[in-house]
Each structure stands twice: as C-alpha cells, then as structure tokens.
Design a protein around this motif. Structure first.
Motif, short mmCIF file in Angstrom:
data_model
loop_
_atom_site.label_atom_id
_atom_site.label_comp_id
_atom_site.label_asym_id
_atom_site.label_seq_id
_atom_site.Cartn_x
_atom_site.Cartn_y
_atom_site.Cartn_z
N SER A 70 0.83 -1.21 0.00
CA SER A 70 0.00 0.00 0.00
C SER A 70 0.86 1.25 0.00
CB SER A 70 -0.92 0.00 1.22
OG SER A 70 -1.94 -0.96 1.10
N MET A 71 1.91 1.24 0.80
CA MET A 71 2.80 2.40 0.84
C MET A 71 3.42 2.66 -0.53
SD MET A 71 6.39 2.85 2.93
CE MET A 71 7.18 1.65 1.83
N THR A 72 3.90 1.60 -1.16
CA THR A 72 4.55 1.76 -2.46
C THR A 72 3.57 2.23 -3.51
OG1 THR A 72 6.09 -0.03 -1.86
CG2 THR A 72 5.93 0.56 -4.20
N TYR A 73 2.37 1.66 -3.50
CA TYR A 73 1.39 2.01 -4.53
C TYR A 73 0.94 3.47 -4.38
CZ TYR A 73 -2.72 1.56 -7.53
OH TYR A 73 -3.65 1.72 -8.53
N THR A 74 0.68 3.92 -3.15
CA THR A 74 0.29 5.32 -2.97
C THR A 74 1.46 6.25 -3.26
OG1 THR A 74 0.74 5.13 -0.59
CG2 THR A 74 -1.53 4.82 -1.32
N TRP A 75 2.68 5.81 -2.99
CA TRP A 75 3.85 6.61 -3.31
C TRP A 75 3.93 6.87 -4.81
CZ3 TRP A 75 8.52 5.47 0.29
CH2 TRP A 75 9.34 6.60 0.37
N ILE A 76 3.65 5.82 -5.58
CA ILE A 76 3.65 5.95 -7.04
C ILE A 76 2.46 6.78 -7.50
CG2 ILE A 76 3.45 4.68 -9.21
CD1 ILE A 76 4.91 2.36 -7.81
N LEU A 77 1.30 6.55 -6.90
CA LEU A 77 0.07 7.18 -7.35
C LEU A 77 0.02 8.66 -6.99
CD1 LEU A 77 -2.45 6.02 -8.81
CD2 LEU A 77 -3.55 5.83 -6.59
N TYR A 78 0.42 9.00 -5.76
CA TYR A 78 0.29 10.38 -5.27
C TYR A 78 1.62 11.08 -5.01
CZ TYR A 78 -4.43 8.59 -4.41
OH TYR A 78 -5.67 8.02 -4.54
N LYS A 79 2.72 10.44 -5.39
CA LYS A 79 4.07 11.00 -5.22
C LYS A 79 4.52 11.05 -3.77
CE LYS A 79 3.82 11.58 -9.60
NZ LYS A 79 4.38 10.52 -10.47
N LYS A 80 3.74 10.49 -2.85
CA LYS A 80 4.14 10.37 -1.46
C LYS A 80 3.26 9.30 -0.81
CE LYS A 80 3.46 14.66 -0.81
NZ LYS A 80 3.42 16.03 -0.22
N PRO A 81 3.78 8.60 0.20
CA PRO A 81 2.97 7.56 0.85
C PRO A 81 1.84 8.17 1.66
CG PRO A 81 5.08 7.81 1.96
CD PRO A 81 5.15 8.65 0.73
N ASP A 82 0.75 7.43 1.78
CA ASP A 82 -0.43 7.90 2.49
C ASP A 82 -0.55 7.15 3.82
OD1 ASP A 82 -3.54 7.38 3.06
OD2 ASP A 82 -3.30 9.33 2.10
N ALA A 83 -0.70 7.89 4.92
CA ALA A 83 -0.72 7.28 6.25
C ALA A 83 -1.92 6.37 6.45
CB ALA A 83 -0.71 8.37 7.32
N SER A 84 -3.10 6.80 6.00
CA SER A 84 -4.30 5.99 6.22
C SER A 84 -4.25 4.69 5.41
CB SER A 84 -5.55 6.79 5.86
OG SER A 84 -5.56 7.15 4.49
N PHE A 85 -3.78 4.76 4.18
CA PHE A 85 -3.66 3.54 3.38
C PHE A 85 -2.53 2.65 3.88
CE2 PHE A 85 -6.05 5.56 -0.30
CZ PHE A 85 -7.13 4.69 -0.17
N LEU A 86 -1.51 3.23 4.49
CA LEU A 86 -0.47 2.41 5.11
C LEU A 86 -1.08 1.52 6.19
CD1 LEU A 86 2.56 1.74 5.60
CD2 LEU A 86 2.61 3.70 7.17
N CYS A 87 -1.92 2.11 7.04
CA CYS A 87 -2.59 1.35 8.10
C CYS A 87 -3.58 0.34 7.51
CB CYS A 87 -3.31 2.29 9.04
SG CYS A 87 -2.23 3.39 9.97
N ASN A 88 -4.41 0.80 6.58
CA ASN A 88 -5.41 -0.10 6.01
C ASN A 88 -4.77 -1.21 5.18
OD1 ASN A 88 -7.64 1.00 7.18
ND2 ASN A 88 -8.24 2.23 5.43
N GLY A 89 -3.61 -0.93 4.56
CA GLY A 89 -2.90 -1.99 3.84
C GLY A 89 -2.43 -3.09 4.77
N ALA A 90 -1.90 -2.69 5.94
CA ALA A 90 -1.50 -3.69 6.93
C ALA A 90 -2.69 -4.52 7.40
CB ALA A 90 -0.83 -3.00 8.12
N LEU A 91 -3.81 -3.85 7.69
CA LEU A 91 -5.00 -4.57 8.15
C LEU A 91 -5.58 -5.44 7.05
CD1 LEU A 91 -6.74 -1.74 10.20
CD2 LEU A 91 -5.27 -3.57 11.04
N ALA A 92 -5.54 -4.97 5.81
CA ALA A 92 -6.03 -5.79 4.70
C ALA A 92 -5.22 -7.07 4.55
CB ALA A 92 -5.99 -4.98 3.40
#
Length: 565
Positions: A288-310
């Motif tokens: 999730s961190m990598t994908y949001t980094w590519i998508l939005y040019k920076k990692p997203d904190a909420s998706f980092l957490c939800n990626g772990a939970l997913a």
C-alpha cells in the motif's frame, strides 16, 4: 392518491419486508441438521490448553481498543465520544446477545446452551469466551463505515441482531464440522475439505464487511462528503497518531486472533500461523505504501494502516494452510486491492465509508478465502471436516477446494446482504437510522450522549466561563433589513440539503453568483423554508430558485416569498 393511502402503503411495505426477513431467517436457522455438534473445533479439557484458549481470547479482546482508537482517530473531533462509545457498547450488547442464543446457534443448535444454562464444562465456557471475541470483531466493523451519522439506539439494536442471528448462523455453516452444510461440502459433494476458513476471513470479516456495505449505503453519506457534481470532499481525520496506534494494537491482537484458532498449545501449526500472519501484514503495508507513493508522489498514512489490516484480513482464512512465500503474495495483493476498492466504493458507488471498513474487511475477506483455494499446500488439515488428506488448493492440484471456497463466499453474500438489508429497512421504519441534519452538523457527541470529547478550556477559571458563554438573542437587530421567508418547492428535501451543503463547502472553484447573492442575508433554514434579513426579496427568490434548479437536473423548482408576520 388519497391521504389515507400513504400510511397503508408504508404498512404494506413494512409487512412485506418483515415476511422476507422472517423467510430468510427461517431458511438460515432451519437449513442445517439439528443435533449436537462441536463448536468450531474441539478444545482439549486439559488446563494448559484451556489457558491458551483464554489467553488468545484476551488478545482478541484487546483488539477492541485498536478498533476504538482507529475509528475515533479517523472521525472529526465533534464525534469522538459517540464513536468511542459505540466501540464499548457493541461489546456489552453483543456479549449479552451471544450469551442469550448466539452461542447455542453457532454450536450446532444446542439449545441446552441457551444462556449457558446449568453448569457447562470448562471447555464449553472457554470456547464460548473465545468465539464471543470473534463475534464482537464482526459486530464492530460496521461502526466505522457508518460513523458520524448513525443514531445510538438503532446501533444498539444492530449489535443484538448481529450477535444473536446474523453472525451465529453463518458461523455454524462453516465451523460446525459435523452438521454445517458449508463445512460438509467435501463429504456431500466431493469439493475438497468443504469451505475452509481457519480463523474467520469469511465468518468474521466478510459478515462484518457485508453488513457495513448495506448499512453505509442505506444511511447515506455524511453531509458535505459529495458535491453536487459528484466529486468528493475530503473530511480529514482529527487525530492521525491515534488511528495509527490503533492499527498497531490491532496487529498485536491479531496474533491471538489467528494462532488462537488452533485451540492447542504446542501444535506444529501455531508457528506457521504466527509467521504467515506477520508476513502478510508487512507485505500489505509495504504494498500500500509503495502504490500510494507511485500514485500520489508520497505515501499515504491511512492507506499504510489499512494496507496492513487488509493483509491481516486476507491471511486469516489460510494462515495455517499456506507457505510463507504465499503469505507474502496474499498480503501484497491485499495491500493493492484495498486501495482500488476504497476508491471504487467512494468514487463509483458513492458510498461514504470513513474508515475503509468495507474494503479492508469485506473485499479482502473474500480475497482471503479465495486465496486459500489457490495457495493451500496440502500439508495441514488432514481429516478436517471428515475428509482425509491435507487441504490443497488449485496451485497444488485440487481445483475443487477453490470451488468450495467460492460457494462459501457466495453463501455469505446471499445470507448477509439481503438479511441485513431487510433488518436495516425495518429498523429505519420503526426507529430511524440517521441523526437529523442539524445534529450531524453540530456533532453527535452532545446531542446523542451529552458529553464533549475534548475539554479544551479549564472551567475552573472565571475568564473562561465568560469568554465562552452561550450566545443569547440580540436585543437590537443587527441591521434594519427586512425579514422575510422563501419557501422552495418541487425538489426533494434530501436533494435540497445536499445541494445547499455542497455550496457551503470550501472548494477549488469560486462560489456561484446565485449563492453569493443569497448567502449574506440568510439567517436560518427549516426544512424547505429559508429565512432572510435584508436584501431585495424578489432578487433573493430568483437567485435561490436558480441555485436549486442547477442541481435538480430537470425537476421544475419554484420559490415563493412569504412575508414575515
């Protein structure tokens, strides 16, 4: 239509909904064979194994703290008490409902277990406690998806419904190894080992995620979430460190959630379960961190957490049956899937899910059971559900196991979605689901619970009392403008509220000229009546009419001036 026909039509709709609900409920309760059965696996009666089962249950209960912090951190400051209280009451109401009849249904319809009558054996009590924690997790999931607009009373009723009916029926189908029809698919239809779900990707997370989907759809989005053109407005979380800490607490509790399902200490599968759990969690967070980094040019904190939970949700079904490499793949796929699903739910389906519960639990719960049907390696589960040999998936030569998982997934959707839909429709008709718009705008903490979440000022100091005194009516009008009211007709009240709310939001485009011509003079709004002080009544009326006509998309909107008395 005559005036008396509307109540009759509502009564007929309610009666039909009740019939559908009772029919689905009767089918769910009556389908399995009636008889004594094991409860989700046999627990050894030795002291050490009972202690391990209880310890795992303690860890799962601690996940409630994680859910409370995650959901409360993600809502706005005006709703923190309400959100936190729901996470406490869901445990209280759910425990009583599960004790009344939920556990008896899940245990294979052992009616002697109603209210745990008599003096149950220690193993029965330990299993009750452990599976109560599973049920509580499922019941908690919709509180995040429906946060910031769910009334407290219907929420309490839902907690009882989940613990007494919705969760126990499906859990019996899957975890009653002797009589659950999904568990017996391997014996009755030759489909692998039947529907296998080691720790609850479908039983816990899909049930909770499906209920969250129905509830969030019916209750509607938060005011201001969507603009009149369909674009979304961000409603930022009030406390990012709180929800990130909640995600870490959930991760810690998940070790009890998954390893506790073995119900034995020292079992060879426990080490595999623990390692697969942390690998899938890490892979989900990293993906999730990598994908949001590519998508939005920076990692997203909420998706980092939800990626772990997913990743945790996805590995829950197959953590005992897959190799570590497969766990990494399952978790990484879940980390990508949760982002795509969250964006689809919000932007395409127009469903407002403040915490992403539908995607984390519902979508990735489904992916978890399918992943088991793909990656199970055949080394574990010999004799499970009465089928000899280990549980093997498609990639290990057994496509029938994938078929069994798909049937269990479909049965979950066909049970959870319609039954929850009818339940919410009946509840909405009888007591309502959503708070009033003015309550939502003010925040649910004080109107619903009478308590503010954060006391910023110290009431002991007199200057604070005077500085923050309640506003009083002005003794002299603020200006000498004329007071008048404009009534808007020809547009649905909900649509009108949404259009007005959208125009009141700060956006990337300047406000419409009609809005600027109206807003400075407006004082109050009550349903379809707008009250003004100052301005030329005819000019304000024309501007208001055009403002709503723009968003009504074809419906003829009329506004008329009502002079003040």
């Amino acid at each position: 239509m005559s005036v008396g026909q509307a109540p009759n039509r509502r009564y007929t709709t309610l009666k039909r909904g009740a019939v559908v609900f009772l029919a689905a409920l009767t089918l769910g309760l009556a389908y399995p064979s009636i008889g004594r059965a094991a409860t989700a696996g046999e627990a050894d009666s030795s002291g050490v194994n009972l202690e391990w089962t209880l310890l795992a249950g303690f860890l799962v209960f601690f996940m409630q703290v994680g859910f409370a912090m995650l959901e409360t951190g993600m809502v706005r400051v005006k709703n923190v008490t309400h959100t936190m209280a729901m996470n406490i009451v869901v445990f209280a109401a759910g425990t009583l409902g599960f004790w009344l009849c939920g556990y008896a249904i899940q245990s294979g319809f052992r009616w002697e277990l109603l209210c745990l009558r008599g003096n149950p054996a220690p193993a029965v009590l330990a299993l009750f406690f452990f599976h109560l924690m599973y049920m509580d997790t499922a019941a908690t999931i919709p509180t995040g998806a429906m946060a910031e607009r769910w009334r407290f009373l219907p929420f309490v009723i839902f907690a009882l419904f989940m613990s007494m009916i919705l969760y126990p029926v499906y859990a019996q189908w899957v975890w009653d190894h002797e009589h659950g029809w999904l568990a017996r698919l391997g014996v009755t239809m030759g489909l692998g080992h039947g529907h296998v779900d080691f720790a609850g990707s479908s039983v816990v997370h899909m049930v909770g995620g499906g209920a969250a989907l129905v509830g969030a759809y019916l209750i509607g989005p938060r005011l201001g979430k969507f603009r009149h053109d369909g674009r979304t407005n961000p409603l930022p979380a009030h406390n990012v460190p709180m929800y990130m800490a909640g995600a870490l607490i959930l991760t810690f509790g998940w070790f009890g959630f998954n390893t506790g399902a073995a119900l034995m200490v020292g079992d060879a599968v426990s080490a595999r379960v623990a390692v697969n759990t942390i690998l899938a969690c890490a892979a989900g967070a990293f993906a999730s961190m990598t994908y949001t980094w590519i998508l939005y040019k920076k990692p997203d904190a909420s998706f980092l957490c939800n990626g772990a939970l997913a990743g945790l949700v996805a590995i829950t079904a197959g953590c005992a049956y897959v190799v570590p490499t497969a766990a990494v793949l399952i978790g990484a796929a879940a980390g990508i899937l949760v982002i795509g699903s969250c964006l689809t739910v919000e932007r395409v389906l127009k469903i407002d899910d403040p915490v992403g519960a539908i995607s984390v639990h519902g979508v990735n719960g489904a992916w978890g059971v399918l992943a088991l049907g793909l990656f199970a390696d055949g080394t574990q589960g010999d004799g499970l559900n009465g089928v000899p040999g280990g549980v093997a998936g498609l990639f290990y030569g057994n496509p029938s196991q994938l078929a069994a998982e798909a049937i269990g997934l479909s049965a979950n959707l066909l049970w959870v979605l319609p039954v929850t839909l009818v339940f919410f429709l009946i509840t909405k008709r009888l007591v309502g689901l959503r708070v009033m718009p003015m309550v939502e705008l003010q925040g649910l903490d004080v109107p619903e619970l009478g308590t503010v979440g954060y006391q910023i000022e110290d009431p002991k100091f007199s200057e604070n009392r005077y500085r923050y005194a309640d506003p009083r009516p002005a003794s002299v009008p603020p200006n000498l403008g004329k007071v008048f009211t404009i009534q808007v007709e020809g547009i649905d009240l909900d649509v009108m509220r949404k259009i007005w709310s959208d125009h009141c939001q700060i956006g990337d485009r300047p406000p419409m000229s009609e809005f600027k011509a109206v807003y400075p003079y407006m004082t109050t709004v009550r349903e379809n009546r707008f009250r003004f002080r100052g301005g030329e009544p005819e000019t304000v009326r024309t501007s208001l009419e055009r403002l709503f006509q723009e968003g009504a998309r074809g419906s003829p909107v009329k506004a008329r001036v009502e002079e003040a008395p």
